[in-house]
Motif scaffolding. Structure first.
Motif, PDB file in Angstrom:
ATOM      1  N   LEU A  59       3.333  -3.765  -6.329  1.00  0.00           N
ATOM      2  CA  LEU A  59       3.325  -5.150  -6.522  1.00  0.00           C
ATOM      3  C   LEU A  59       2.710  -5.742  -5.319  1.00  0.00           C
ATOM      4  O   LEU A  59       1.376  -6.098  -5.422  1.00  0.00           O
ATOM      5  CB  LEU A  59       4.639  -5.696  -6.498  1.00  0.00           C
ATOM      6  CG  LEU A  59       4.015  -7.535  -7.131  1.00  0.00           C
ATOM      7  CD1 LEU A  59       3.841  -8.003  -8.305  1.00  0.00           C
ATOM      8  CD2 LEU A  59       5.236  -7.980  -6.764  1.00  0.00           C
ATOM      9  N   PHE A  60       2.885  -5.529  -3.909  1.00  0.00           N
ATOM     10  CA  PHE A  60       2.216  -5.584  -3.077  1.00  0.00           C
ATOM     11  C   PHE A  60       0.605  -5.309  -2.589  1.00  0.00           C
ATOM     12  O   PHE A  60       0.180  -5.582  -2.142  1.00  0.00           O
ATOM     13  CB  PHE A  60       3.278  -5.103  -1.493  1.00  0.00           C
ATOM     14  CG  PHE A  60       4.201  -6.481  -1.687  1.00  0.00           C
ATOM     15  CD1 PHE A  60       4.075  -7.709  -2.112  1.00  0.00           C
ATOM     16  CD2 PHE A  60       5.424  -5.755  -0.900  1.00  0.00           C
ATOM     17  CE1 PHE A  60       6.168  -8.456  -2.396  1.00  0.00           C
ATOM     18  CE2 PHE A  60       5.772  -7.048  -0.946  1.00  0.00           C
ATOM     19  CZ  PHE A  60       6.732  -7.720  -1.216  1.00  0.00           C
ATOM     20  N   ARG A  61       1.066  -3.606  -2.903  1.00  0.00           N
ATOM     21  CA  ARG A  61      -0.405  -3.013  -2.550  1.00  0.00           C
ATOM     22  C   ARG A  61      -1.667  -3.151  -3.457  1.00  0.00           C
ATOM     23  O   ARG A  61      -2.619  -4.097  -3.598  1.00  0.00           O
ATOM     24  CB  ARG A  61       0.030  -1.287  -2.913  1.00  0.00           C
ATOM     25  CG  ARG A  61      -1.821  -0.298  -2.952  1.00  0.00           C
ATOM     26  CD  ARG A  61      -1.363   0.610  -3.814  1.00  0.00           C
ATOM     27  NE  ARG A  61      -0.776   0.963  -4.837  1.00  0.00           N
ATOM     28  CZ  ARG A  61      -2.484   0.820  -5.500  1.00  0.00           C
ATOM     29  NH1 ARG A  61      -4.065   0.144  -5.315  1.00  0.00           N
ATOM     30  NH2 ARG A  61      -1.593   0.583  -6.798  1.00  0.00           N
ATOM     31  N   LEU A  62      -1.346  -3.711  -5.186  1.00  0.00           N
ATOM     32  CA  LEU A  62      -2.523  -4.207  -6.091  1.00  0.00           C
ATOM     33  C   LEU A  62      -2.502  -5.972  -5.711  1.00  0.00           C
ATOM     34  O   LEU A  62      -3.837  -6.455  -5.634  1.00  0.00           O
ATOM     35  CB  LEU A  62      -1.274  -4.699  -7.161  1.00  0.00           C
ATOM     36  CG  LEU A  62      -1.492  -3.191  -7.814  1.00  0.00           C
ATOM     37  CD1 LEU A  62      -0.532  -3.377  -9.179  1.00  0.00           C
ATOM     38  CD2 LEU A  62      -2.537  -2.502  -7.928  1.00  0.00           C
ATOM     39  N   GLN A  63      -1.184  -6.371  -4.906  1.00  0.00           N
ATOM     40  CA  GLN A  63      -2.324  -7.420  -4.690  1.00  0.00           C
ATOM     41  C   GLN A  63      -2.750  -7.813  -3.039  1.00  0.00           C
ATOM     42  O   GLN A  63      -4.074  -8.859  -2.852  1.00  0.00           O
ATOM     43  CB  GLN A  63      -1.040  -8.621  -3.990  1.00  0.00           C
ATOM     44  CG  GLN A  63       0.223  -8.834  -5.361  1.00  0.00           C
ATOM     45  CD  GLN A  63       1.773  -9.795  -4.618  1.00  0.00           C
ATOM     46  OE1 GLN A  63       2.000  -9.907  -4.160  1.00  0.00           O
ATOM     47  NE2 GLN A  63       1.878 -10.936  -5.894  1.00  0.00           N
ATOM     48  N   ALA A  64      -2.594  -7.091  -2.379  1.00  0.00           N
ATOM     49  CA  ALA A  64      -3.472  -6.513  -1.274  1.00  0.00           C
ATOM     50  C   ALA A  64      -4.949  -5.939  -2.021  1.00  0.00           C
ATOM     51  O   ALA A  64      -6.407  -7.116  -1.414  1.00  0.00           O
ATOM     52  CB  ALA A  64      -3.557  -5.516  -0.118  1.00  0.00           C
ATOM     53  N   GLU A  65      -4.831  -5.651  -2.701  1.00  0.00           N
ATOM     54  CA  GLU A  65      -6.298  -5.219  -3.794  1.00  0.00           C
ATOM     55  C   GLU A  65      -7.048  -6.400  -4.462  1.00  0.00           C
ATOM     56  O   GLU A  65      -8.498  -6.764  -3.930  1.00  0.00           O
ATOM     57  CB  GLU A  65      -6.476  -4.037  -4.187  1.00  0.00           C
ATOM     58  CG  GLU A  65      -5.776  -2.546  -4.244  1.00  0.00           C
ATOM     59  CD  GLU A  65      -7.381  -2.187  -3.301  1.00  0.00           C
ATOM     60  OE1 GLU A  65      -8.784  -2.674  -3.317  1.00  0.00           O
ATOM     61  OE2 GLU A  65      -6.671  -1.999  -2.243  1.00  0.00           O
ATOM     62  N   LEU A  66      -6.387  -6.996  -5.497  1.00  0.00           N
ATOM     63  CA  LEU A  66      -7.141  -8.175  -5.189  1.00  0.00           C
ATOM     64  C   LEU A  66      -7.454  -9.442  -4.750  1.00  0.00           C
ATOM     65  O   LEU A  66      -8.213  -9.924  -4.693  1.00  0.00           O
ATOM     66  CB  LEU A  66      -5.426  -9.201  -5.993  1.00  0.00           C
ATOM     67  CG  LEU A  66      -5.302  -8.616  -8.196  1.00  0.00           C
ATOM     68  CD1 LEU A  66      -4.041  -9.384  -7.862  1.00  0.00           C
ATOM     69  CD2 LEU A  66      -6.550  -8.988  -8.640  1.00  0.00           C
ATOM     70  N   VAL A  67      -6.887  -9.836  -3.641  1.00  0.00           N
ATOM     71  CA  VAL A  67      -7.663 -10.351  -2.024  1.00  0.00           C
ATOM     72  C   VAL A  67      -8.878  -9.786  -1.726  1.00  0.00           C
ATOM     73  O   VAL A  67      -9.654 -10.409  -2.116  1.00  0.00           O
ATOM     74  CB  VAL A  67      -6.255  -9.928  -0.917  1.00  0.00           C
ATOM     75  CG1 VAL A  67      -7.413 -10.809   0.266  1.00  0.00           C
ATOM     76  CG2 VAL A  67      -4.814 -11.306  -1.115  1.00  0.00           C
ATOM     77  N   LYS A  68      -9.102  -8.283  -1.461  1.00  0.00           N
ATOM     78  CA  LYS A  68     -10.282  -7.975  -1.533  1.00  0.00           C
ATOM     79  C   LYS A  68     -11.281  -8.628  -2.464  1.00  0.00           C
ATOM     80  O   LYS A  68     -12.110  -8.565  -2.288  1.00  0.00           O
ATOM     81  CB  LYS A  68     -10.229  -6.562  -1.129  1.00  0.00           C
ATOM     82  CG  LYS A  68      -9.419  -5.706  -0.427  1.00  0.00           C
ATOM     83  CD  LYS A  68      -9.412  -4.416  -0.270  1.00  0.00           C
ATOM     84  CE  LYS A  68      -8.681  -3.883   1.345  1.00  0.00           C
ATOM     85  NZ  LYS A  68      -8.862  -2.036   0.504  1.00  0.00           N
ATOM     86  N   LEU A  69     -10.592  -8.140  -4.008  1.00  0.00           N
ATOM     87  CA  LEU A  69     -11.448  -8.777  -5.334  1.00  0.00           C
ATOM     88  C   LEU A  69     -12.095 -10.025  -5.179  1.00  0.00           C
ATOM     89  O   LEU A  69     -12.758 -10.342  -5.426  1.00  0.00           O
ATOM     90  CB  LEU A  69     -10.000  -8.434  -6.585  1.00  0.00           C
ATOM     91  CG  LEU A  69     -11.069  -9.443  -8.195  1.00  0.00           C
ATOM     92  CD1 LEU A  69     -12.031  -8.429  -7.743  1.00  0.00           C
ATOM     93  CD2 LEU A  69     -10.196  -9.260  -8.698  1.00  0.00           C
ATOM     94  N   GLN A  70     -11.188 -11.029  -4.328  1.00  0.00           N
ATOM     95  CA  GLN A  70     -11.473 -12.563  -4.641  1.00  0.00           C
ATOM     96  C   GLN A  70     -12.277 -12.654  -3.386  1.00  0.00           C
ATOM     97  O   GLN A  70     -13.289 -13.220  -3.594  1.00  0.00           O
ATOM     98  CB  GLN A  70     -10.403 -13.099  -4.029  1.00  0.00           C
ATOM     99  CG  GLN A  70     -10.445 -14.910  -3.431  1.00  0.00           C
ATOM    100  CD  GLN A  70      -9.562 -15.155  -2.753  1.00  0.00           C
ATOM    101  OE1 GLN A  70      -8.650 -16.139  -3.700  1.00  0.00           O
ATOM    102  NE2 GLN A  70      -8.817 -14.823  -1.727  1.00  0.00           N
ATOM    103  N   GLU A  71     -12.498 -11.454  -2.343  1.00  0.00           N
ATOM    104  CA  GLU A  71     -13.915 -11.992  -1.059  1.00  0.00           C
ATOM    105  C   GLU A  71     -14.969 -11.195  -1.997  1.00  0.00           C
ATOM    106  O   GLU A  71     -15.343 -11.865  -1.430  1.00  0.00           O
ATOM    107  CB  GLU A  71     -12.802 -11.306   0.226  1.00  0.00           C
ATOM    108  CG  GLU A  71     -12.155 -11.548   0.577  1.00  0.00           C
ATOM    109  CD  GLU A  71     -11.077 -10.502   1.844  1.00  0.00           C
ATOM    110  OE1 GLU A  71     -11.997  -9.750   2.005  1.00  0.00           O
ATOM    111  OE2 GLU A  71     -10.319 -11.234   2.484  1.00  0.00           O
TER     112      GLU A  71
END
Length: 305
Positions: A59-71
């Motif tokens: 979950l935390f790994r995917l959420q970190a990737e979602l932050v990258k996606l947002q950027e």
């Protein structure tokens, strides 16, 4: 990253990590609460639960990737729309919460429109959704969408046959127009079994903190399960277009559904790392003549905890 041993010896970082973990655990612990009325009710289709360490790490790994996606979305001025449809209590809200949990609400927002008012019912059907579409650098998640016409409105008789036929005629071209305008449209259908929906509805009936989730329309969806199934099957068949295909998420296991959906979402968008300038925290300006005022004690919230 281990849940027991964050890869840092810094106590402040450990505390920050624990705050992230506690935030998710708080929700998970409450979701695991079983009202007394359901303690003797067997849950249908029980599967081996996903290991909690695996779940949280992923979950935390995917959420970190979602932050990258947002950027990346911000940097490239991309426009993303994600539609979440499915049975009532299928878990749409849970995955939406986990997707948006670490993101900037000014960039990634959720749209959950109420039933149309009298004025909106006289408009072009898609009109009330258009103002919520993203500008460049934005992500919009629709918690239910224009597909209400093919589902609840059709089954409950809020739309007649001509309106439904017109919808099926118009929606493919509407979604192609969105694509031509530069919007990336991703559509998810959350699928659960009849027995699992019944169990989740019972948890809402007997849990005072979840009863707000259960509407009269939800109760009708139990009565009309087969009607909704027929409507869903036709909707998927007639609106599954190459420019905007449907993706079905198996939702009986909430945790696996969240991870699977988030992982799949990230694979749909060719995002990459965005370079950042090094940020240096400036020194605070100090004025030796300034003296902080003493505020009245009655302005402060009592420290009971």
């Amino acid at each position: 990253m281990s849940l027991d041993k964050p890869n840092t010896n810094d106590s402040w970082s450990k505390t920050e990590f624990q705050d992230y973990l506690d935030e998710e655990l708080e929700q998970e612990m409450y979701d695991s609460h079983i009202p007394d009325e359901l303690r003797n009710l067997d849950r249908p289709h029980k599967t081996d639960p996903i290991d909690r360490h695996v779940y949280f790490n992923e979950l935390f790994r995917l959420q970190a990737e979602l932050v990258k996606l947002q950027e990346w979305v911000i940097e490239t001025k991309s426009k993303v729309v994600i539609i979440f449809e499915g049975r009532d209590a299928a878990g749409k809200g849970g995955v939406i919460k986990r997707i948006t949990q670490r993101l900037n609400p000014r960039v990634c927002r959720v749209v959950a429109l109420p039933a149309p008012n009298d004025r909106e019912t006289s408009q072009w059907y898609f009109q009330r959704f258009v103002p919520h579409l993203p500008a460049g650098g934005e992500i919009v998640l629709f918690d239910r969408s224009w597909y209400n016409r093919a589902g609840v409105e059709r089954v409950m008789g809020f739309a007649d046959d001509n309106q439904v036929d017109q919808f099926f005629h118009d929606v493919p071209e509407f979604e192609r127009m969105l694509g031509r305008s530069g919007i990336k449209l991703i559509k998810y259908w959350f699928s659960i079994t009849d027995e699992e929906q019944q169990y989740r509805f019972l948890t809402r009936i007997h849990d005072p903190m979840k009863q707000w989730k259960l509407s009269p329309m939800d109760l009708q969806s139990r009565i009309r399960w087969e009607d909704y199934t027929i409507a869903k099957e036709e909707m998927l068949q007639r609106t599954n277009i190459p420019e905007a295909p449907w993706f079905i998420v198996e939702g009986n296991d909430k945790k696996r559904a969240r991870l699977n959906c988030m992982d799949h979402l990230l694979a749909q968008i060719p995002y990459g790392d965005v370079p950042h300038d090094t940020i240096t925290l400036p020194e605070r300006v100090s004025n030796p003549d300034y003296e902080r005022a003493v505020l009245p004690t009655d302005l402060y919230v009592p420290q009971k905890y």
